[in-house]
Structures are given as C-alpha cells and as structure tokens.
Design an enzyme around this catalytic site. Structure first.
Site, PDB file in Angstrom:
ATOM      1  N   ALA A 269      49.116 -36.640  -1.778  1.00  0.00           N
ATOM      2  CA  ALA A 269      50.378 -37.039  -1.163  1.00  0.00           C
ATOM      3  C   ALA A 269      51.100 -37.960  -2.143  1.00  0.00           C
ATOM      4  O   ALA A 269      50.466 -38.570  -3.011  1.00  0.00           O
ATOM      5  CB  ALA A 269      50.094 -37.773   0.139  1.00  0.00           C
TER       6      ALA A 269
ATOM      7  N   GLY B  32      45.660 -34.944  -0.594  1.00  0.00           N
ATOM      8  CA  GLY B  32      46.391 -33.845   0.017  1.00  0.00           C
ATOM      9  C   GLY B  32      46.303 -32.569  -0.821  1.00  0.00           C
ATOM     10  O   GLY B  32      46.371 -31.457  -0.282  1.00  0.00           O
TER      11      GLY B  32
ATOM     12  N   GLU C 290      43.241 -30.969   0.146  1.00  0.00           N
ATOM     13  CA  GLU C 290      43.417 -30.425   1.510  1.00  0.00           C
ATOM     14  C   GLU C 290      44.188 -29.104   1.475  1.00  0.00           C
ATOM     15  O   GLU C 290      43.928 -28.205   2.273  1.00  0.00           O
ATOM     16  CB  GLU C 290      44.117 -31.462   2.396  1.00  0.00           C
ATOM     17  CG  GLU C 290      43.192 -32.656   2.673  1.00  0.00           C
ATOM     18  CD  GLU C 290      43.887 -33.793   3.393  1.00  0.00           C
ATOM     19  OE1 GLU C 290      44.887 -34.314   2.859  1.00  0.00           O
ATOM     20  OE2 GLU C 290      43.437 -34.164   4.493  1.00  0.00           O
TER      21      GLU C 290
ATOM     22  N   GLU D 144      41.019 -40.787  -0.696  1.00  0.00           N
ATOM     23  CA  GLU D 144      41.868 -41.610   0.169  1.00  0.00           C
ATOM     24  C   GLU D 144      41.263 -42.963   0.504  1.00  0.00           C
ATOM     25  O   GLU D 144      41.984 -43.956   0.596  1.00  0.00           O
ATOM     26  CB  GLU D 144      42.198 -40.852   1.467  1.00  0.00           C
ATOM     27  CG  GLU D 144      43.280 -39.786   1.310  1.00  0.00           C
ATOM     28  CD  GLU D 144      42.738 -38.434   0.885  1.00  0.00           C
ATOM     29  OE1 GLU D 144      41.577 -38.379   0.426  1.00  0.00           O
ATOM     30  OE2 GLU D 144      43.462 -37.432   0.994  1.00  0.00           O
TER      31      GLU D 144
END
Ligand code: 3H9
Length: 655
Positions: A68, A107, A110, A130
C-alpha cells in the site's frame, strides 16, 4: 499491438489474447489510488473485451508491488480500496496470473494471494511486513495466506514480517514455480488455465495444523514483540481464519487493520520507516559521486575488526586485515572464519558463500599490503596516540585516492585526521558491536572530510546493508553523548531514592530489552570508570557528581565478567545485591539526601527528558541534522523501543 493505458500508472498490451498489465509507479510500484483505479479499469476492459482470455499482472522496474502507498496513510480513503480490487481479482471469471518480477510486499503480496497462479522471478520476494509498521495485512493477507501455506508458516511470516525469497516461497506453497522469465511463464500459464476451473485462494480449505505447533509459533512471535499490539493481533486473525468463513474473517481483519492504522504504535513505526529513508540523504552531497571501493583494509582483528571484516566480506568486498604479528593475523583469520561458520550453521550463509568470503580475505602482518585498499577502517585500541601514530603510517602507505576511516567511539577524529598529510580523506565510521550484527553506523563528518569521501562512506555502509546516520564531531558522537546523559540521570535517581532494579524494570516495561544498569553490567563498568578518572581534573566541582559507580569499581565490581556489578549474578541470574543497595544508601547519607519513591512513569519521564535535552543540544550544535536521526541512533544502537518512535518522537507525542 499498441499500449493501452488504464491510469497514469497502469498500462497493458495484448499478447495473443493475454492482457499483460504493468504497474509503473516509481519508486516501488506502491498501490496508490491511481494504481488501484487503473487495475479496476483493466479488469473492466478484460470483462467486456472478448479477445482477452486472461490477464497477467506485473510490475515495472525492480519491484513487483512494494505494498500500500504508505504516504496515503492518515489521509481520507479513496475508492476503490485495495480489498475491493483484490476481491475483484480473486472472483474474476478469466484467469489472472501474477509475474512477480521483484519484491511483492504487504498489499503487493496480498495481490499475489488473490491471483489464480503465482510465478516467481529469480529475484522475487514475498512478505507481509505490516507489523513492522504497527499494522497488519488489511487486504486479506491474514485470511488467504494460511489457506495457501497453513497456519503455522502464516503465523511466522505475518507475525514477524519476514520476507521470503523465490525458492522458499515455492517450498512453502506461496508461489507455484520459479522462472527465469516470469512474464513469459505467466503468459503461458494464462493460456493453460483459460477455460478451466480456477484455483481461488479464498475457497481453499485451511490445512489442519497441530495445536501445540500453532501455540509454539504464536509464543515465538509474542516473545519477540513485547509491548506491541500489531503482531499479537496478526496472530489472532491468522488463528481466527480456521474458525471463520472468508467473509467474516475479512471483515474482522479490516476492522482491526483500520483500528491499528490509527494507533500511536503505527504512527511511531511509520516515523521510523521514513526516518530511515531520510537518514542516508545529505543535502550538501547532492550530485557528489562516491569513490569506487572494492578492497577494504581493516586494521585490528579483535571483536570489532573481525565483525567489520565479516560484514564487508559477506557483502562482496575484498578484505585485507592487518595485525601486528603473523600469529595475531592467523588468530584474526580464525576469528573471522569462526563468525562465518556460525552464519553457515544458522543458514544465513551457504558453504559456497563462506568459501567465497575466505577467498576474498587476506590476513597479514605486512602494513604495506594495505596499499591495495580503497578504504582502510581502523579498529584498534581506543587511544589517541595509538590511533594518530597508525594514521601517520597509513597515510604513507595507501594510494592517494584511498579513504581512511577511524572507528573511535570517544576520541576526537579531527585530531586523528590532523596526523595525516591529507585530512580531507579521513572520515569516522563508528560501528556498534558486534559489527556483523548491529545495523547502526555513525558516519562522522569531520572538519576537513571531503564531500566525496563522506558520500563514499555512506555508500559503503549502505552496501553493508547497514543504516548510516551522519553526524558531526563531538565527544561520544550522537549515541554515546545521549547515553552519557541518561546514564547520569539514572544515577541521579539512585541518589534521589530509586534502586537499579526499579529503574531497569521501568525501562523494560517501556520496551527496552534491558535496563541501563543491566546493560552497564553486560558491557563492563571499567571503560566509563577510566573516562571519569580522565575527566576528573577538569570537572566543575559545582557540578552534581554521583560516586556510586566509582565505589563499585573500586570494590572490583566491574559487571558480569567479574560476576558482580550493579547486580550479583549467582548462577548467571541477575539478582538484587544488598551490598549495592548499601553503597547507594551510604552515598545518599553522605550528601544528606532523604530518599523518596519513584513511579515507573516518573523514571521514564526523567530519562526521556535527559535524552531529549541532550538531543536538542546536538541539533542546536549542528552535530545531528534531524530529530529522526537521533531516534534512529537510539533505536538501533541503544535498544530504545522502535514502536515508541525514538526519544525525540516519543517526547513530542507524549509517549
Ligand atoms: C500495506 O501494504 C498495507 C496493506 O496490507 C493493506 C492495505 C489496505 N509506500 O526502501 P527504499 C519509498 S503496508 C510509499 O530506499 P529499496 C521510500 O519512502 C506497506 N512509499 O528502496 C523511498 O522514498 P524516497 C507494506 C514507499 O529499493 C523509496 O520508496 N509494505 C513505500 O531499498 C525507496 O525506498 C512495506 O512495508 C510504500 N509502501 O527497497 C514495504 N515503500 O526515495 C516497504 C518504499 O522518497 N518498502 N517507499 O525516500 C520496502 O521494504 C522497500 O522500500 C522495498 C524497496 C523493499 C520495496
């Protein structure tokens, strides 16, 4: 086929029916709003375009997707959110395969989990880091990873934030295969999967795991993350994945992610992240090219010198290590080989890697061998006359463009530089011990250091995989000056009424791995004692001075190595020693101090204030450039808890 553009950072080309989507969002292809909207636009196009049989997702440059966009944290959320993008990928009717050309983190990882197949390039890595930012995977990571690799491995990866390289990813089941040309392999995979039932990670049954092994994996994560929320929450969610259906699990994950994203822990760790990136940047060095360094000379192969040698060898440098005699050189080689052996045992180095390191190592008692070095780092006894004499000699041996670095921790590097004909080539490199393990290096910009010498020192430290923090010349540089300040404050508190174990307990509860008195015992009390004796003649008699440490040293209590210091160590266990309590009480009585009690909070407040006042002085004197640099030094060199952001950040945010 012309390029199709779906947003400023997402484009695609059609390769015989396969839509090859590339994310190009420098520097790390983070999932900024325009990347997310671009991906949705690409999927919309692929839904309606009949000629598209499936998609490949890849990243431009060296990264697949760095995660992210951390710069968006703290700003209002912009749709489409990452969970929306990921849900669309997983449920997409045509096959989507990712070609993981580099790091797939957070992310980014992911996104790979939601794809229907994962092809790893040789330089690919996968990780959910994270927790290092005080958050947890917020787009399905805690729910999908255990479905792919089982709960035990998922607890390890998510709880620690550790990334795995391509080979380990395949072994774990996180990637399907390693390919030299991941893009070509992914295109081929799309063609193979087209029209067949797709493997959707969210629908996979979580493999059953032994309850005791799950508890052991959990305990391991919790033990190393004392005082932090994110790792514990991450483990809780991975475990919950086995009990909840995907939708419930994702909802629980999202709620926890949003809560943690707004936490103090996350703000502190994000500060550390950006401070680390800023630390290597020095304004006055813009446009300055570093000198080429391939061969590193190291003078002295004691604990420090051999650690620096190992660090240089394992990062590809040739090393010439100098000792005073042949025997000492042979012993030094043995020490270096011993550290490399340990790295092989703990699988941080392969046997071939060890052999390659030893082949690049030359140990010698012949100083003139250092003529081949581009940089010489001295790691000899911290004595000014020893170091100035050495630099005078080195100055006559090394090539004119070679750099000379001193690893002194307390001496004046300008005085050492003055012993050379060309002080502009002298810089300080203050490594922390053990140098092959500790990340921090204070890079000391001396009065006459040339800009390209400073730039070279920075580049060298970065190539070692370490964290350079630039500072100016002052006694003890940034770290030891602040350490001296809060050590002094801790000793004032002893006189005022606290006991060593109370101060240490308060620090440990705050998040330090060890309190200051336990640290002193481990390091040994004699160096600071020698320094106090050296400074005694010039000390202002009006200045408050605590004599307790001197009394302990005079009684032969020099710390753990003598079995006694601030504590006693029967059977190696740290224990309160009534003799120390008596010495403290005697010191209070001698000064007519009536002792008072301290709460843990007061102890931390006073220590923090001492650190911050000294930090502010370092900034005012221009010794440190940024508060963030001071935070990094204290976190990486002195055990200040990273999740509090460092002393300057903590004080500013009332932590
Ligand atoms: C996440 O993904 C949450 C999700 O689960 C849920 C969402 C709903 N964003 O390190 P470098 C910048 S959390 C924005 O020197 P390298 C960095 O500031 C995220 N910027 O490069 C620097 O900028 P500048 C999880 C980022 O080649 C520049 O890139 N991901 C981001 O040595 C170069 O950085 C992570 O925690 C980012 N995500 O290493 C991964 N990442 O030039 C964090 C970097 O202005 N990143 N920047 O100073 C890394 O570990 C490394 O940057 C990486 C590249 C390995 C990717």
């Amino acid at each position: 086929m012309p390029e199709m553009r779906f947003s400023e950072s997402v484009s695609a080309r059609l390769d015989d029916g396969v839509l090859v989507v590339v994310i190009d969002n420098p520097p790390v292809d983070a999932l900024s709003a325009h990347v997310r909207s671009g991906l949705i636009a690409a999927l919309d196009h692929a839904t309606v375009a009949k000629e598209v049989t499936g998609l490949v997702i890849s990243g431009a440059g060296r990264t697949f997707i760095g995660g992210a966009d951390i710069k968006e944290f703290g700003k209002p959320m912009v749709e489409p959110t990452l969970p929306q993008v990921i849900d669309r990928i997983e449920s997409f009717e045509k096959p989507i395969i990712c070609a993981v050309n580099g790091a797939a983190l957070g992310g980014g990882c992911e996104v790979t989990l939601a794809c229907h197949g994962r092809i790893a390039g040789e330089t690919a890595s996968f990780g959910l880091p994270e927790v290092k930012l005080g958050i947890l995977p917020g787009a399905g990571g805690t729910q999908r990873l255990p479905r792919l690799i089982g709960p035990i491995a998922a607890i390890d990866l998510i709880g620690t934030g550790r990334a795995v390289k391509a080979g380990e990813a395949v072994a774990l089941g996180l990637a399907d295969v390693v390919a030299a040309d991941p893009l070509a392999a992914a295109i081929a995979a799309v063609r193979e999967y087209a029209g067949r039932p797709l493997r959707r990670t969210g629908s996979i049954e979580i493999p059953a795991a032994d309850a005791a092994a799950v508890s052991a994996a959990e305990a391991k994560v919790l033990a190393r993350s004392r005082g932090q929320m994110a790792p514990a929450e991450a483990v809780r969610l991975v475990k919950a994945a086995s009990q909840l259906d995907l939708e419930q699990g994702l909802a629980e994950e999202r709620a926890t992610f949003l809560r943690l994203r707004d936490s103090e822990e996350s703000a502190a760790l994000r500060h550390v992240f950006f401070a680390e990136r800023a630390a290597g940047k020095v304004e006055k060095l813009a446009g300055v090219s570093p000198r080429r360094i391939e061969t590193v000379g190291i003078v002295g192969t004691g604990l420090m010198g051999s650690g620096i040698a190992v660090s240089a060898l394992t990062n590809g440098y040739r090393v010439i290590a100098l000792e005073q005699t042949q025997e000492a050189a042979a012993a030094g080689r043995g020490r270096i080989a011993g550290i490399l052996d340990k790295a092989v045992q703990s699988r941080r180095l392969t046997t071939e890697g060890r052999e390659a390191c030893l082949a690049r190592l030359d140990t010698t008692a012949e100083a003139k061998t250092l003529a081949a070095a581009d940089l010489v780092v001295e790691a000899v006894f911290d004595d000014l006359s020893v170091k100035t004499e050495l630099f005078r000699r080195l100055d006559g041996i090394v090539a004119p463009g070679a750099i000379l670095a001193t690893n002194t921790s307390y001496l004046d590097p300008d005085a050492i530089a003055a012993a050379t004909a060309d002080p502009s080539r002298v810089v300080g490199l203050h490594f922390f011990s053990p140098a092959n393990v500790m990340r921090l290096v204070e890079v000391v910009d001396c009065a006459k250091t040339a800009p390209d010498v400073l730039a070279s020192a920075l580049a060298f430290v970065k190539r070692l995989g370490k964290l350079p923090v630039v500072c100016g010349v002052t006694e003890g540089f940034v770290g030891n000056r602040i350490f001296s300040a809060y050590r002094r404050e801790a000793e004032f508190m002893l006189e005022d009424g606290a006991l060593p174990h109370e101060i240490d307990a308060a620090m440990e509860a705050y998040g330090f791995p060890m309190g200051i008195f336990a640290v002193n015992d481990m390091a040994g009390l004699e160096i600071a004692w020698a320094r106090r004796k050296r400074l005694a003649a010039t000390r202002d008699p009006a200045e408050r001075y605590v004599e307790i440490a001197d009394r302990l040293c005079e009684a032969g209590r020099l710390g753990r190595k003598t079995g006694r210091g601030w504590y006693a160590y029967p059977d190696g266990e740290r224990t309160i020693d009534p003799a120390v309590t008596a010495a403290i009480e005697a010191a209070r009585a001698a000064k007519n101090i009536v002792p008072r009690t301290f709460t843990a909070e007061e102890i931390i407040d006073r220590l923090l204030k001492a650190m911050v006042d000294e930090g502010a002085a370092l900034l005012a004197e221009g010794i440190a450039a940024r508060p963030g640099d001071i935070d990094l030094v204290m976190i990486n060199g002195y055990g200040f808890p990273a999740h509090k952001g460092g002393p300057m950040f903590a004080a500013e945010h009332n932590r």
